[in-house]
Scaffold this motif. Structure first.
Motif, PDB file in Angstrom:
ATOM      1  N   MET A   1       0.915  -1.278   0.071  1.00  0.00           N
ATOM      2  CA  MET A   1       0.159  -0.118   0.118  1.00  0.00           C
ATOM      3  C   MET A   1       0.946   1.127  -0.077  1.00  0.00           C
ATOM      4  N   GLU A   2       2.164   1.164   0.628  1.00  0.00           N
ATOM      5  CA  GLU A   2       2.868   2.559   0.765  1.00  0.00           C
ATOM      6  C   GLU A   2       3.377   2.918  -0.652  1.00  0.00           C
ATOM      7  N   ASN A   3       3.680   1.823  -1.343  1.00  0.00           N
ATOM      8  CA  ASN A   3       4.402   1.923  -2.727  1.00  0.00           C
ATOM      9  C   ASN A   3       3.293   2.694  -3.649  1.00  0.00           C
ATOM     10  N   ARG A   4       2.079   2.290  -3.521  1.00  0.00           N
ATOM     11  CA  ARG A   4       1.047   2.958  -4.190  1.00  0.00           C
ATOM     12  C   ARG A   4       1.036   4.681  -3.932  1.00  0.00           C
ATOM     13  N   GLN A   5       1.162   4.877  -2.455  1.00  0.00           N
ATOM     14  CA  GLN A   5       1.012   6.244  -2.169  1.00  0.00           C
ATOM     15  C   GLN A   5       2.200   7.082  -2.713  1.00  0.00           C
ATOM     16  N   LYS A   6       3.224   6.363  -2.552  1.00  0.00           N
ATOM     17  CA  LYS A   6       4.656   7.194  -3.011  1.00  0.00           C
ATOM     18  C   LYS A   6       4.310   7.446  -4.809  1.00  0.00           C
ATOM     19  N   VAL A   7       3.872   6.285  -5.409  1.00  0.00           N
ATOM     20  CA  VAL A   7       3.770   6.645  -7.030  1.00  0.00           C
ATOM     21  C   VAL A   7       2.586   7.947  -7.124  1.00  0.00           C
ATOM     22  N   LEU A   8       1.507   7.742  -6.266  1.00  0.00           N
ATOM     23  CA  LEU A   8       0.459   9.101  -6.406  1.00  0.00           C
ATOM     24  C   LEU A   8       1.269  10.075  -6.050  1.00  0.00           C
ATOM     25  N   GLN A   9       2.095  10.393  -4.829  1.00  0.00           N
ATOM     26  CA  GLN A   9       2.693  11.639  -4.613  1.00  0.00           C
ATOM     27  C   GLN A   9       3.862  11.940  -5.765  1.00  0.00           C
ATOM     28  N   SER A  10       4.375  11.191  -6.182  1.00  0.00           N
ATOM     29  CA  SER A  10       5.296  11.466  -7.398  1.00  0.00           C
ATOM     30  C   SER A  10       4.769  11.674  -8.607  1.00  0.00           C
ATOM     31  N   LEU A  11       3.639  11.493  -8.909  1.00  0.00           N
ATOM     32  CA  LEU A  11       2.620  11.748 -10.140  1.00  0.00           C
ATOM     33  C   LEU A  11       2.518  13.142  -9.885  1.00  0.00           C
ATOM     34  N   GLY A  12       2.440  13.686  -8.678  1.00  0.00           N
ATOM     35  CA  GLY A  12       2.050  15.404  -8.686  1.00  0.00           C
ATOM     36  C   GLY A  12       3.306  15.976  -9.099  1.00  0.00           C
ATOM     37  N   LEU A  13       4.451  15.369  -8.476  1.00  0.00           N
ATOM     38  CA  LEU A  13       5.740  16.010  -8.711  1.00  0.00           C
ATOM     39  C   LEU A  13       6.108  16.073 -10.252  1.00  0.00           C
ATOM     40  N   ALA A  14       5.612  14.846 -10.888  1.00  0.00           N
ATOM     41  CA  ALA A  14       5.995  14.912 -12.371  1.00  0.00           C
ATOM     42  C   ALA A  14       5.185  15.690 -12.981  1.00  0.00           C
ATOM     43  N   ARG A  15       3.931  15.836 -12.578  1.00  0.00           N
ATOM     44  CA  ARG A  15       3.156  16.966 -13.243  1.00  0.00           C
ATOM     45  C   ARG A  15       3.648  18.450 -13.315  1.00  0.00           C
ATOM     46  N   ARG A  16       4.174  18.591 -11.835  1.00  0.00           N
ATOM     47  CA  ARG A  16       4.795  20.144 -11.916  1.00  0.00           C
ATOM     48  C   ARG A  16       6.084  20.198 -12.608  1.00  0.00           C
ATOM     49  N   ALA A  17       6.668  19.168 -12.748  1.00  0.00           N
ATOM     50  CA  ALA A  17       7.888  19.124 -13.739  1.00  0.00           C
ATOM     51  C   ALA A  17       7.591  18.969 -15.358  1.00  0.00           C
ATOM     52  N   GLY A  18       6.448  19.010 -15.515  1.00  0.00           N
ATOM     53  CA  GLY A  18       5.969  18.964 -17.003  1.00  0.00           C
ATOM     54  C   GLY A  18       6.371  17.723 -17.698  1.00  0.00           C
ATOM     55  N   LYS A  19       6.268  16.388 -16.840  1.00  0.00           N
ATOM     56  CA  LYS A  19       6.771  15.237 -17.616  1.00  0.00           C
ATOM     57  C   LYS A  19       5.459  14.248 -17.772  1.00  0.00           C
ATOM     58  N   LEU A  20       4.306  14.828 -17.529  1.00  0.00           N
ATOM     59  CA  LEU A  20       3.011  13.903 -17.774  1.00  0.00           C
ATOM     60  C   LEU A  20       2.136  14.680 -18.989  1.00  0.00           C
ATOM     61  N   ALA A  92       9.168   7.177 -14.793  1.00  0.00           N
ATOM     62  CA  ALA A  92       8.778   5.759 -15.417  1.00  0.00           C
ATOM     63  C   ALA A  92       9.546   4.796 -14.728  1.00  0.00           C
ATOM     64  N   LYS A  93      10.654   4.606 -14.585  1.00  0.00           N
ATOM     65  CA  LYS A  93      11.422   3.664 -14.128  1.00  0.00           C
ATOM     66  C   LYS A  93      10.937   3.538 -12.701  1.00  0.00           C
ATOM     67  N   LYS A  94      10.869   4.579 -11.910  1.00  0.00           N
ATOM     68  CA  LYS A  94      10.761   4.510 -10.580  1.00  0.00           C
ATOM     69  C   LYS A  94       9.279   4.051 -10.229  1.00  0.00           C
ATOM     70  N   PHE A  95       8.339   4.216 -10.976  1.00  0.00           N
ATOM     71  CA  PHE A  95       7.163   3.984 -10.853  1.00  0.00           C
ATOM     72  C   PHE A  95       6.808   2.319 -11.106  1.00  0.00           C
ATOM     73  N   LYS A  96       7.639   1.924 -12.182  1.00  0.00           N
ATOM     74  CA  LYS A  96       7.686   0.587 -12.470  1.00  0.00           C
ATOM     75  C   LYS A  96       8.290  -0.216 -11.386  1.00  0.00           C
ATOM     76  N   GLN A  97       9.399   0.193 -10.856  1.00  0.00           N
ATOM     77  CA  GLN A  97       9.995  -0.501  -9.572  1.00  0.00           C
ATOM     78  C   GLN A  97       8.714  -0.377  -8.357  1.00  0.00           C
ATOM     79  N   LEU A  98       8.234   0.666  -8.084  1.00  0.00           N
ATOM     80  CA  LEU A  98       7.308   0.665  -6.945  1.00  0.00           C
ATOM     81  C   LEU A  98       6.121  -0.089  -7.223  1.00  0.00           C
ATOM     82  N   LEU A  99       5.874  -0.142  -8.554  1.00  0.00           N
ATOM     83  CA  LEU A  99       4.631  -1.236  -8.516  1.00  0.00           C
ATOM     84  C   LEU A  99       4.834  -2.521  -8.987  1.00  0.00           C
ATOM     85  N   THR A 100       6.109  -2.552  -9.384  1.00  0.00           N
ATOM     86  CA  THR A 100       6.782  -4.192  -9.766  1.00  0.00           C
ATOM     87  C   THR A 100       5.777  -4.420 -11.070  1.00  0.00           C
ATOM     88  N   LEU A 101       5.915  -3.619 -11.957  1.00  0.00           N
ATOM     89  CA  LEU A 101       5.583  -3.853 -13.337  1.00  0.00           C
ATOM     90  C   LEU A 101       6.238  -4.455 -14.357  1.00  0.00           C
TER      91      LEU A 101
END
Length: 101
Positions: A1-20, A92-101
């Motif tokens: 569950m914790e990894n899902r939260q990390k991904v969601l928080q990082s998505l906001g960061l990626a959005r602000r960085a213009g990477k989405l 993308a690499k970080k998200f894949k690692q966190l979600l084990t995709l």
């Protein structure tokens, strides 16, 4: 569950960085152009939308995650969206690692 939260928080960061890229047509364009490294499709999106996105991702060999709901994705990036493409290899690499995709 914790990894899902990390991904969601990082998505906001990626959005602000213009990477989405968000929205179905823009995401499909990014997949076609080879710029999408990872695609998030809400698991409660419409069936035709999910099929269109997953088929496109499969044909272009892009990882597609159905891990989150529309509400989770929308809250993470601060706008109502059910389709998000990550256009940065590092994120993308970080998200894949966190979600084990």
């Amino acid at each position: 569950m914790e990894n899902r939260q990390k991904v969601l928080q990082s998505l906001g960061l990626a959005r602000r960085a213009g990477k989405l890229t968000t929205g179905i047509d823009l995401v499909i364009d990014q997949v076609r152009l080879g710029k999408a490294c990872l695609v998030f499709c809400a698991n409660d999106a419409g069936q035709s939308t999910k099929k269109k996105i997953t088929d496109k991702c499969n044909s272009y060999n892009v990882t597609c995650s159905l891990e989150f709901t529309r509400d989770e994705l929308s809250a993470a990036i601060g706008s109502k969206r059910s389709i998000i493409a990550v256009t940065d290899a590092g994120f993308a690499k970080k998200f894949k690692q966190l979600l084990t995709l």
